[in-house]
Design an enzyme around this catalytic site. Structure first.
Site, PDB file in Angstrom:
ATOM      1  N   THR A 124       1.022  -1.208  -0.061  1.00  0.00           N
ATOM      2  CA  THR A 124      -0.064  -0.046  -0.231  1.00  0.00           C
ATOM      3  C   THR A 124       0.809   1.201  -0.102  1.00  0.00           C
ATOM      4  OG1 THR A 124      -1.768  -1.186   1.124  1.00  0.00           O
ATOM      5  CG2 THR A 124      -1.800   1.150   1.297  1.00  0.00           C
ATOM      6  N   GLU A 125       0.326   2.047  -0.815  1.00  0.00           N
ATOM      7  CA  GLU A 125       1.138   3.603  -0.809  1.00  0.00           C
ATOM      8  C   GLU A 125       0.009   4.719  -0.434  1.00  0.00           C
ATOM      9  OE1 GLU A 125       4.174   2.459  -4.398  1.00  0.00           O
ATOM     10  OE2 GLU A 125       2.889   4.151  -4.417  1.00  0.00           O
ATOM     11  N   ARG A 265     -24.615 -11.164  36.107  1.00  0.00           N
ATOM     12  CA  ARG A 265     -25.201  -9.816  36.471  1.00  0.00           C
ATOM     13  C   ARG A 265     -26.660 -10.166  36.641  1.00  0.00           C
ATOM     14  NH1 ARG A 265     -26.392  -5.324  37.446  1.00  0.00           N
ATOM     15  NH2 ARG A 265     -26.244  -3.487  36.066  1.00  0.00           N
ATOM     16  N   GLU A 361      -6.001  -6.177   3.983  1.00  0.00           N
ATOM     17  CA  GLU A 361      -5.985  -7.136   3.282  1.00  0.00           C
ATOM     18  C   GLU A 361      -6.939  -7.228   2.105  1.00  0.00           C
ATOM     19  OE1 GLU A 361      -2.986  -8.408   3.975  1.00  0.00           O
ATOM     20  OE2 GLU A 361      -3.093  -9.402   5.674  1.00  0.00           O
TER      21      GLU A 361
END
Length: 378
Positions: A124-125, A265, A361
């Site tokens: 990637t750039e 809870r 990706e």
């Protein structure tokens, strides 16, 4: 069809023990301190996690992609951030093992499979994300060397890695003009941007990789000129499966913590498990994760078998698993109420870490595009 074998059960148990003792107790602290635990990565390497599907001849574990997704899901139950980095490192090591020559494999694989040396994948750039074939980083041949110039963006492990696999343009012929290079971390002219301030994945560095006239020997070309884009895409098939597995691990952890919380809870005169709407939400989380897990294992089997539909299945599995994992984490926050928003409970960390899995990706939109184009081309 995808029952876990006895050998795989032993593998999962080994990874689980390591993750529970060496990763899980420190995950929140590493996240808060933005600490990259390279010492723990080296321990993972000693257990064979630095070259999961690399040949045993060079220190790898020689396992299958079907084995690998089990490993990454188990690691991510403890910490999706560290599991995801180990996946990226394995992509780099696999590329060296698969496309490298004997000299390159002998030089890099022993230390990298042991995770004594780390690797980064540089595709990637800054101006080129999903349209990876339009990258502009250049590699110019100069005698017995290549000279690389350009900037890579969002690079995991940058500044800590010993090896960077850099995709760079050697010809102006689109994707066919891209080549792959092995760039050592100490190469002159190689520098790094500041560590990015990110929503999640805080326990691994993400920085720009800056190349200003970086000279490397011509022997550092991986494969042949023009093969880099194809190599990068082949690596991403496995990377997509691994990131999907990391999402399932994080989502499964969120589901299990939510089930335990609802049992403990007390509200409205009894445990929250009496509230059918909350139980239904748990069931939805479980069903989504299980469906995605089945598709992921189907895709891993296809990649192992080199099936003709492996690219389509890997894209499907990546989208479905990363969506299911994030949905489970997001639902877990809601089920925990106000406590889900607190850092000490760990729910918000899982959601922050898994959100980026729907982007990297190949974004999930690109995954849908791959699947849709496959239908139109048939």
């Amino acid at each position: 069809m995808f029952e876990v074998s006895e050998d795989q059960k032993s593998l999962i148990e080994m990874v689980h023990d390591f993750a529970e003792t060496r990763i899980a107790p420190n995950a929140l602290k590493w996240d808060q301190e933005q600490h990259f635990p390279v010492d723990v990565l080296a321990e993972a390497g000693q257990l064979g996690m630095g070259g999961i599907y690399v040949s045993e001849d060079h220190g790898g574990s020689g396992l299958s992609r079907s084995d690998a997704v089990l490993v990454f899901e188990e690691l991510a139950k403890a910490d999706p951030t560290l599991a995801a980095y180990i996946s990226i490192h394995n992509m780099v090591v696999w590329m060296v093992d698969t496309f490298g020559n004997d000299e390159q494999r002998a030089k890099w694989l022993p230390s990298m499979t042991a995770m004594e040396d780390l690797g980064s994948y540089c595709l990637t750039e800054p101006g080129v994300g999903s349209d990876a074939a339009a990258l502009s980083t250049r590699a110019r041949r100069d005698g017995d060397e290549y000279v690389l110039s350009g900037v890579k963006q969002f690079i995991s492990g940058a500044g800590s890695s010993a090896l960077y696999i850099v995709m760079a343009r050697t010809a102006d012929t689109g994707s066919r003009g891209i080549s792959a290079f092995l760039v050592p971390g100490d190469a002159e002219g190689l520098s790094f941007g500041p560590n990015e301030k990110k929503m999640g994945w805080k326990a691994q560095p993400t920085r720009q990789v800056i190349m200003e006239g970086v000279r490397i020997p011509a022997g550092n070309l991986l494969g042949e000129e023009g093969q880099g884009f194809s190599m990068a895409m082949q690596a991403l098939n496995g990377g997509r499966l691994n990131i999907g597995a990391c999402s399932l691990g994080g989502g499964q952890s969120a589901l299990e913590k939510s089930a335990l919380y609802l049992k403990e809870r007390q509200a409205f005169g009894g445990p929250l498990t009496r509230q059918e709407a909350l139980v239904f939400k748990l069931a939805e989380m479980d069903m989504e994760l299980e469906a995605a897990r089945s598709l992921l294992r189907r895709a891993a089997a296809a990649l192992d078998a080199k099936s003709p539909d492996r690219v389509r299945l890997c894209a499907m599995a990546k989208k479905m698993a990363t969506d299911a994992g994030f949905n489970a984490a997001n639902s877990a926050i809601q089920l925990h109420g106000g406590y889900g928003y607190l850092a000490d409970y760990g729910m918000e960390k899982i959601a922050r870490d898994l959100r980026v899995h729907q982007i990297l990706e190949g974004t999930n939109e690109i995954m849908s595009l791959i699947v849709g184009r496959t239908l139109l081309e048939s």
